[in-house]
Motif scaffolding. Structure first.
Motif, mmCIF file in Angstrom:
data_model
loop_
_atom_site.group_PDB
_atom_site.id
_atom_site.type_symbol
_atom_site.label_atom_id
_atom_site.label_comp_id
_atom_site.label_asym_id
_atom_site.label_seq_id
_atom_site.Cartn_x
_atom_site.Cartn_y
_atom_site.Cartn_z
ATOM 1 N N VAL A 33 0.850 -1.194 0.000
ATOM 2 C CA VAL A 33 0.000 0.000 0.000
ATOM 3 C C VAL A 33 0.889 1.249 0.000
ATOM 4 C CG1 VAL A 33 -1.578 1.400 1.398
ATOM 5 C CG2 VAL A 33 -2.078 -1.003 1.009
ATOM 6 N N TRP A 34 1.948 1.207 0.795
ATOM 7 C CA TRP A 34 2.905 2.335 0.790
ATOM 8 C C TRP A 34 3.420 2.575 -0.627
ATOM 9 C CZ3 TRP A 34 8.203 2.878 -0.313
ATOM 10 C CH2 TRP A 34 8.775 4.099 0.099
ATOM 11 N N GLY A 35 3.749 1.491 -1.329
ATOM 12 C CA GLY A 35 4.312 1.631 -2.669
ATOM 13 C C GLY A 35 3.306 2.081 -3.723
ATOM 14 N N TRP A 36 2.028 1.703 -3.567
ATOM 15 C CA TRP A 36 1.038 1.965 -4.615
ATOM 16 C C TRP A 36 0.142 3.160 -4.334
ATOM 17 C CZ3 TRP A 36 0.205 0.077 -9.446
ATOM 18 C CH2 TRP A 36 0.921 -1.064 -9.829
ATOM 19 N N LEU A 37 0.105 3.636 -3.085
ATOM 20 C CA LEU A 37 -0.827 4.708 -2.727
ATOM 21 C C LEU A 37 -0.684 5.909 -3.659
ATOM 22 C CD1 LEU A 37 -2.916 5.356 -0.381
ATOM 23 C CD2 LEU A 37 -1.126 6.842 0.501
ATOM 24 N N GLY A 38 0.559 6.328 -3.897
ATOM 25 C CA GLY A 38 0.812 7.496 -4.735
ATOM 26 C C GLY A 38 0.274 7.314 -6.143
ATOM 27 N N PHE A 39 0.334 6.094 -6.638
ATOM 28 C CA PHE A 39 -0.203 5.810 -7.977
ATOM 29 C C PHE A 39 -1.709 6.104 -8.017
ATOM 30 C CE2 PHE A 39 -2.313 2.764 -10.801
ATOM 31 C CZ PHE A 39 -1.749 3.127 -12.011
ATOM 32 N N GLY A 40 -2.435 5.581 -7.027
ATOM 33 C CA GLY A 40 -3.872 5.841 -6.962
ATOM 34 C C GLY A 40 -4.164 7.329 -6.811
ATOM 35 N N VAL A 41 -3.337 8.000 -6.007
ATOM 36 C CA VAL A 41 -3.530 9.433 -5.792
ATOM 37 C C VAL A 41 -3.350 10.197 -7.107
ATOM 38 C CG1 VAL A 41 -2.603 11.475 -4.636
ATOM 39 C CG2 VAL A 41 -2.904 9.357 -3.363
ATOM 40 N N ILE A 42 -2.336 9.812 -7.897
ATOM 41 C CA ILE A 42 -2.102 10.483 -9.176
ATOM 42 C C ILE A 42 -3.336 10.326 -10.081
ATOM 43 C CG2 ILE A 42 -0.763 10.354 -11.319
ATOM 44 C CD1 ILE A 42 1.694 9.730 -9.622
ATOM 45 N N ILE A 43 -3.873 9.118 -10.138
ATOM 46 C CA ILE A 43 -5.049 8.862 -10.987
ATOM 47 C C ILE A 43 -6.237 9.696 -10.492
ATOM 48 C CG2 ILE A 43 -6.687 7.084 -11.754
ATOM 49 C CD1 ILE A 43 -3.907 6.693 -12.911
ATOM 50 N N TYR A 44 -6.481 9.690 -9.160
ATOM 51 C CA TYR A 44 -7.625 10.429 -8.613
ATOM 52 C C TYR A 44 -7.444 11.941 -8.748
ATOM 53 C CZ TYR A 44 -10.452 6.680 -6.628
ATOM 54 O OH TYR A 44 -11.288 5.619 -6.470
ATOM 55 N N ALA A 58 -5.843 13.520 -11.087
ATOM 56 C CA ALA A 58 -6.125 13.869 -12.476
ATOM 57 C C ALA A 58 -7.627 13.897 -12.714
ATOM 58 C CB ALA A 58 -5.447 12.871 -13.412
ATOM 59 N N ALA A 59 -8.365 12.923 -12.125
ATOM 60 C CA ALA A 59 -9.811 12.876 -12.325
ATOM 61 C C ALA A 59 -10.508 14.032 -11.602
ATOM 62 C CB ALA A 59 -10.354 11.535 -11.842
ATOM 63 N N LEU A 60 -9.995 14.391 -10.419
ATOM 64 C CA LEU A 60 -10.613 15.488 -9.651
ATOM 65 C C LEU A 60 -10.510 16.824 -10.390
ATOM 66 C CD1 LEU A 60 -9.525 14.659 -5.998
ATOM 67 C CD2 LEU A 60 -11.866 14.990 -6.777
ATOM 68 N N GLN A 61 -9.415 16.991 -11.176
ATOM 69 C CA GLN A 61 -9.249 18.241 -11.924
ATOM 70 C C GLN A 61 -10.415 18.481 -12.873
ATOM 71 O OE1 GLN A 61 -5.545 19.821 -12.094
ATOM 72 N NE2 GLN A 61 -5.993 19.013 -10.071
ATOM 73 N N SER A 62 -11.024 17.376 -13.332
ATOM 74 C CA SER A 62 -12.074 17.549 -14.327
ATOM 75 C C SER A 62 -13.456 17.724 -13.691
ATOM 76 C CB SER A 62 -12.076 16.357 -15.283
ATOM 77 O OG SER A 62 -12.344 15.191 -14.557
ATOM 78 N N VAL A 63 -13.534 17.618 -12.347
ATOM 79 C CA VAL A 63 -14.815 17.894 -11.694
ATOM 80 C C VAL A 63 -15.019 19.404 -11.705
ATOM 81 C CG1 VAL A 63 -16.112 17.781 -9.545
ATOM 82 C CG2 VAL A 63 -14.688 15.864 -10.223
#
Lengths: 292, 314
Positions: free
Chosen positions: B185-196, B198-203
């Motif tokens: 989770v430590w290793g992958w959390l940032g990946f999910g954050v990057i995806i979210y 980017a998606a939040l910018q379009s809200v």
């Protein structure tokens, strides 16, 4: 992309709530109470790696642990002298360099052909390419090893380079980017008598800077991070890449934590520095392609 | 597509003769097309398609990867069903995936929401969350070996400080898999954050403003307005993280080597052991194909359920 919240607020006439907002600006945001602990937790493994990397073995065996009293720079020299660290660094640079350049060339040319040229066989070739995208690496692992072995490349850097010269994912990604370019651009040049290669080189490629940067970063990260394939394809320590070398280093120095952390720190330094320098490009690359 | 035969000469015909512009364009596109894709087709064919077929054949053989294989029909697949070590690895993989994916998705959603604001120091916070993404799996695992060391690890020291006894982590069969979850989770959390992020910018900000005018609190607006709009990003993350956690290997190899007592032997680690320690190339290929099919089926189900959910909300 311009963010609506970035719009300058200066030109708006001042209202009551604007004034209260200005007052807010001098008070630290309450979100810091959540963000600061979060980022400290995320940084702890890295910070503790750095602290241990400059400790003595005795200091690392204190419990509860304490900060080192002096900085043990010799750990880094010991890693360098006690392992083929330089080889690992050079090997990783060679493999990622060659693979990167070949991917940039092959993925963009093939991606362009699949996006823009209509020719016999392109449909079926593209379908076959897409099917390989779905296959997990573990399926092709053993046959790929046998193929590489038949080329006499086992335990050579070639084993890490040749199967990675082009990736189906890279071709697919570049095709999507070429599809997004307006076709009028090249049609005008074609009418003026430019060849396909001329159009590709002189008109389209200069527009593909950001996608090519994305492809370069993703290719670099995947080669940098690759472990299972080097593990089965390479045996000699001097032919290993950084990841594989680091794992054997850990096997050889199981409890010498300062030495191990010094090696880990040295192995990650190039990519962390690169990331800090080009943070925006890294993040955009990952966000636009969804690949770690 | 034209069925006419292409002119035999490859050179451009003189302009005044012009057999037909269409024919010339067709010829030049076929020539250019194949010139552009043939290296890729050859390489992907050799290292993508041939191995897929070959692995399928291997899965019906007994093959030690050195001498020629022997055809055994469905024996390898039959063995899969009755191999307790394999079912153990499936169980571990399923447990890992079922814990890792939700924790990582919800964690990165909340962290992305936290990071999606312009305040002083936000760049520092973002970098702190993103750096683990570029840290290699082996380096991550090596660091966590040290952090979670039962005797001298800093995590046990911190636990002791708040009155909790030292834990075994990677050396305790009951905790090892959870420790692996924590590390990944430590290793992958940032990946999910990057995806979210980017998606939040379009809200659109208008939407949130409208919700605020309607008397919606910020917290409610987040769950009722933003989270539903993030559904495509969530679906993507769930699918992508599931695929990756079903293929977990590097971190296991560097930390626990499948132990203690098989508590962290996941499917790909078991495959590796079968192929490269016991030299059961055929059996390992059968495991690989079983994994492949499982990934296809699970991804298809997730896509279907995900689409139904997002349509139901509209």
């Amino acid at each position: 992309m311009p963010n609506p919240t970035e719009a300058p607020a200066l030109v708006k006439p001042l209202r009551d709530d604007d004034l209260s907002q200005a007052a807010h600006r001098h008070r630290p945001s309450p979100w810091h109470f959540l963000l600061l602990p979060l980022s400290l937790i995320m940084l702890t493994p890295l910070v503790w790696m750095v602290v241990t990397a400059v400790s003595t073995p005795e200091e690392s065996r204190q419990f509860p642990p304490a900060l080192p009293t002096s900085i043990q720079w010799s750990n880094f020299a010991d890693v360098w002298a006690g392992s083929p660290f330089g080889h690992w660094l050079v090997n990783t640079a060679i493999v990622s360099g060659v693979v990167l350049i070949s991917n940039l060339v092959l993925c963009s040319t093939a991606g362009y052909a699949f996006a823009r040229l209509r020719f016999r066989g392109s449909g079926i070739a593209f379908m076959l390419l897409l099917t390989t995208l779905m296959v997990p690496f573990q399926v092709v692992l053993i046959p790929t090893l046998l193929i590489v072995k038949s080329f006499g490349l086992i335990d050579h850097l070639g084993a890490l380079i040749v199967p990675n010269l082009v990736t189906a994912f890279g071709v697919f990604m570049m095709r999507q980017f070429f599809l997004a370019l307006p076709p009028d651009l090249e049609e005008a040049a074609r009418i003026d008598g430019a060849s396909r290669l001329g159009v590709f080189m002189k008109i389209l490629l200069p527009l593909m800077g950001p996608p090519l940067a994305t492809l370069a970063i993703l290719t670099f990260l995947s080669i940098w991070n690759d472990f299972l394939w080097p593990l089965v394809a390479i045996q000699s320590p001097e032919n290993m890449t950084m990841q594989l070398g680091l794992s054997t280093f850990q096997g050889a120095h199981l409890t010498d934590w300062p030495l191990l952390m010094a090696a880990t720190l040295m192995s990650q330094l190039p990519v962390i520095v690169l990331f800090l320098l080009a943070q925006r490009v890294f993040v955009r690359s990952i966000a636009s392609s969804g690949i770690k | 597509m034209t069925s006419a035969t292409a002119p035999p000469a490859a050179g451009p015909s003189p302009v005044h003769r012009r057999p037909s512009v269409l024919l010339r364009v067709w010829w030049s596109d076929t020539f250019a097309g194949w010139a552009f894709i043939s290296p890729t087709v050859l390489l992907i064919g050799l290292f993508g398609l041939v191995p897929v077929v070959w692995a399928f054949v291997l899965s019906f053989e007994q093959n030690d990867l050195i001498s020629p294989g022997r055809w055994v029909g469905l024996d390898n697949y039959r063995k899969l069903l009755h191999d307790p070590a394999f079912s153990n690895s499936v169980r571990n993989t399923v447990v890992y995936t079922l814990v890792f994916v939700p924790v990582c998705v919800i964690g990165s959603l909340l962290v992305a929401a936290l990071l999606n604001r312009r305040i002083r120091g936000i760049t520092f916070y973002r970098v702190a969350v993103f750096i683990p993404v570029v840290t290699s799996t082996v380096a991550t695992a090596t660091m966590f070996n040290w952090l979670l060391d039962p005797d001298f690890g800093v995590v046990n020291a911190a636990l002791n400080k708040v009155g909790i006894a030292s834990q075994g982590f990677f050396r305790d069969p009951k905790e090892a898999l959870l420790a692996i979850v924590l590390m990944t989770v430590w290793g992958w959390l940032g990946f999910g954050v990057i995806i979210y992020l980017a998606a939040l910018q379009s809200v659109s900000a208008d939407l949130l403003e409208a919700a605020a005018i309607d008397g919606c609190t910020r917290w409610r607006a987040f769950w009722r307005v933003e989270v539903p709009l993030l559904a495509p990003a969530t679906l993507f993350l769930v699918i992508w993280l599931t695929i990756n956690s079903l293929q977990l290997f590097d971190e296991i190899f560097v930390t626990t080597k499948g132990g203690p007592v098989g508590s962290t032997t996941v499917v790909v680690y078991y495959l590796y052991v079968q192929a490269f320690q016991f030299f059961n190339g055929g059996y390992a290929s059968a495991i690989a194909y079983a994994l492949f099919m499982a990934i296809l089926v699970i991804t298809a189900i997730q896509l279907k359920v995900g689409r139904r959910l997002s349509h139901g909300e509209r």
